[in-house]
Design a protein around this motif. Structure first.
Motif, PDB file in Angstrom:
ATOM      1  N   TRP A 179      51.732  24.319  93.311  1.00  0.00           N
ATOM      2  CA  TRP A 179      50.517  23.810  93.950  1.00  0.00           C
ATOM      3  C   TRP A 179      50.742  23.669  95.452  1.00  0.00           C
ATOM      4  O   TRP A 179      51.844  23.366  95.900  1.00  0.00           O
ATOM      5  CB  TRP A 179      50.134  22.450  93.376  1.00  0.00           C
ATOM      6  CG  TRP A 179      49.784  22.485  91.921  1.00  0.00           C
ATOM      7  CD1 TRP A 179      48.598  22.875  91.370  1.00  0.00           C
ATOM      8  CD2 TRP A 179      50.642  22.126  90.830  1.00  0.00           C
ATOM      9  NE1 TRP A 179      48.657  22.781  89.998  1.00  0.00           N
ATOM     10  CE2 TRP A 179      49.897  22.319  89.629  1.00  0.00           C
ATOM     11  CE3 TRP A 179      51.949  21.666  90.731  1.00  0.00           C
ATOM     12  CZ2 TRP A 179      50.420  22.069  88.372  1.00  0.00           C
ATOM     13  CZ3 TRP A 179      52.483  21.413  89.484  1.00  0.00           C
ATOM     14  CH2 TRP A 179      51.726  21.617  88.320  1.00  0.00           C
ATOM     15  N   LYS A 180      49.697  23.855  96.223  1.00  0.00           N
ATOM     16  CA  LYS A 180      49.772  23.645  97.663  1.00  0.00           C
ATOM     17  C   LYS A 180      49.945  22.154  97.940  1.00  0.00           C
ATOM     18  O   LYS A 180      49.610  21.315  97.102  1.00  0.00           O
ATOM     19  CB  LYS A 180      48.507  24.166  98.347  1.00  0.00           C
ATOM     20  CG  LYS A 180      48.328  25.670  98.236  1.00  0.00           C
ATOM     21  CD  LYS A 180      47.045  26.119  98.914  1.00  0.00           C
ATOM     22  CE  LYS A 180      46.851  27.627  98.780  1.00  0.00           C
ATOM     23  NZ  LYS A 180      45.582  28.088  99.405  1.00  0.00           N
ATOM     24  N   GLU A 231      47.069  19.953  97.281  1.00  0.00           N
ATOM     25  CA  GLU A 231      46.509  19.994  95.934  1.00  0.00           C
ATOM     26  C   GLU A 231      47.193  19.027  94.983  1.00  0.00           C
ATOM     27  O   GLU A 231      46.579  18.539  94.035  1.00  0.00           O
ATOM     28  CB  GLU A 231      46.625  21.406  95.351  1.00  0.00           C
ATOM     29  CG  GLU A 231      45.752  22.439  96.017  1.00  0.00           C
ATOM     30  CD  GLU A 231      45.934  23.814  95.422  1.00  0.00           C
ATOM     31  OE1 GLU A 231      44.989  24.615  95.480  1.00  0.00           O
ATOM     32  OE2 GLU A 231      47.027  24.102  94.890  1.00  0.00           O
ATOM     33  N   ALA A 232      48.473  18.768  95.216  1.00  0.00           N
ATOM     34  CA  ALA A 232      49.239  17.947  94.267  1.00  0.00           C
ATOM     35  C   ALA A 232      50.196  17.024  95.010  1.00  0.00           C
ATOM     36  O   ALA A 232      50.671  17.322  96.100  1.00  0.00           O
ATOM     37  CB  ALA A 232      50.013  18.842  93.308  1.00  0.00           C
ATOM     38  N   ILE A 253      47.226  15.785  90.385  1.00  0.00           N
ATOM     39  CA  ILE A 253      46.520  17.020  90.702  1.00  0.00           C
ATOM     40  C   ILE A 253      45.034  16.695  90.788  1.00  0.00           C
ATOM     41  O   ILE A 253      44.445  16.225  89.812  1.00  0.00           O
ATOM     42  CB  ILE A 253      46.770  18.101  89.631  1.00  0.00           C
ATOM     43  CG1 ILE A 253      48.278  18.326  89.440  1.00  0.00           C
ATOM     44  CG2 ILE A 253      46.075  19.410  90.006  1.00  0.00           C
ATOM     45  CD1 ILE A 253      48.620  19.220  88.279  1.00  0.00           C
ATOM     46  N   LYS A 292      50.663  27.957  85.897  1.00  0.00           N
ATOM     47  CA  LYS A 292      51.191  27.175  87.020  1.00  0.00           C
ATOM     48  C   LYS A 292      52.659  26.798  86.785  1.00  0.00           C
ATOM     49  O   LYS A 292      53.492  26.873  87.693  1.00  0.00           O
ATOM     50  CB  LYS A 292      50.344  25.919  87.225  1.00  0.00           C
ATOM     51  CG  LYS A 292      49.034  26.160  87.955  1.00  0.00           C
ATOM     52  CD  LYS A 292      49.269  26.581  89.392  1.00  0.00           C
ATOM     53  CE  LYS A 292      47.976  26.692  90.178  1.00  0.00           C
ATOM     54  NZ  LYS A 292      48.198  27.151  91.567  1.00  0.00           N
TER      55      LYS A 292
END
Length: 343
Positions: A60-61, A64-65, A84, A133
């Motif tokens: 995740w960027k 984003e998390a 998230i 992911k």
């Protein structure tokens, strides 16, 4: 016109039905993925559990998390909460040693909001969305550790003069296995100290060692930054001033991860021996971080300069045998005696 209204009505009904379908999807999930990383278990564990490395492997960027460590069981497992889209997800990573390296098993469970439910419906299920992911994260770990850490180069630059330097330092001792993590934290602490006290740095950060013995399990070192004038600090401060005079050194350049430092130092020592240079055990053993974190995240592009203090070997000529009067008389007597015997 009436047909168009019916079509729009059907589309509206379909949209409502689709939204109802998405909303009524199961909100809880549990996904598990595994991957074998062909590198030492402790290296993988230390990398994954280091919070500063999350951006190097997280799928995740950063916006984003958010990762929050809950429990770290040494060389065994890592329990985290991963937020998230502001929704808490429980993460468990387990590390099992294998013949070739380590098997990472990553389990993630939590709840899906509407956006994630919609994405899961469109992409064929939560197993594909969340599962992909996790697979991406495990692949990132493998790429970083196996490909990045094994790409390196060592170059002997030869004999150079290391000029006089004033610096401030923080001295510490740690196990060889923890050196990278400890030195990284010390570097950040040193840079914060410099910024807080408005101190001008004259060059790149470096580390000094009292000695470099590859077989030592414990390392005594100082994290340093060069400054214009030697600085005096208050007694008991973890930061102190330092200084070294100009000296001769074998310069070696390591391009790659710090785990190859041992090999680089050994090559420098071999070069010194072959070129009849004595290692100066009273000198400073120095590593200069020319390219490193946080500027460069990829270890294969890190550049570290190593300076091995040396002295040129000196040879004392053997004293010539002096011909004394006593030696001449002894030699003459021996020659006469020999001639008489021959007669």
């Amino acid at each position: 016109m009436r047909i168009l209204k019916y079509i729009l009505l059907l589309l509206l009904l379909f949209s409502i039905a689709f939204l109802v379908f998405v909303v009524t999807q199961k909100g809880d999930y549990k996904i598990v993925r595994s991957k074998e990383i062909k590198i030492e278990k402790d290296i993988v564990f230390n990398f994954v559990t280091d919070s500063s490395s999350y951006q190097d492997w997280s799928p995740w960027k950063s916006d984003e998390a958010n990762f929050k460590n809950i429990k770290i069981t040494p060389n065994d497992s890592l329990t985290q909460n991963i937020f998230i889209s502001e929704i808490k997800n429980e993460s468990l990573m387990q590390f099992q040693k294998t013949n070739n390296g380590v098997l990472i098993t990553w389990e993630l469970n939590g709840k899906l909001n509407f956006n994630l439910k919609l994405l899961c419906v469109l992409k064929g299920g939560v197993d594909y969305v969340i599962g992909n992911k996790l697979e991406e994260g495990l692949e990132n770990i493998d790429t970083y550790l196996v490909k990045e850490l094994k790409t390196y180069n060592i170059k002997i630059n030869g004999l150079v003069t290391k000029h006089m330097t004033n610096y401030i330092q923080q001295i510490d001792t740690c196990n060889a296995a923890d050196f990278q993590k400890v030195s990284k934290a010390m570097l950040q602490n040193m840079l914060s100290f410099v910024e807080k006290n408005d101190i001008e740095i004259l060059g790149l950060p470096f580390i000094t060692y009292e000695s470099v013995k590859p077989n030592n399990k414990e390392i005594i070192f100082a994290m340093c930054v060069p400054v214009e004038e030697e600085i005096l600090t208050t007694p008991g401060s973890e930061i102190s001033g330092g200084h070294f005079d100009e000296f001769l050194a074998v310069k070696t350049t390591l391009t790659g991860d710090y785990s190859h430092r041992k090999e680089a130092w050994n090559k420098a020592k071999n070069y010194a021996r072959k070129n009849k240079l004595n290692e100066d055990t009273n000198g400073k053993f120095i590593e200069v971080y020319k390219t490193s974190l946080p500027k460069e995240r990829k270890p294969s592009k890190w550049i570290t300069e190593l300076y091995l203090p040396v002295k040129k070997k000196t040879f004392t000529p053997k004293p010539k045998t002096e011909t004394t009067q006593e030696n001449l008389e002894s030699t003459t007597e021996t020659n006469i005696s020999t001639k008489q015997t021959e007669k």
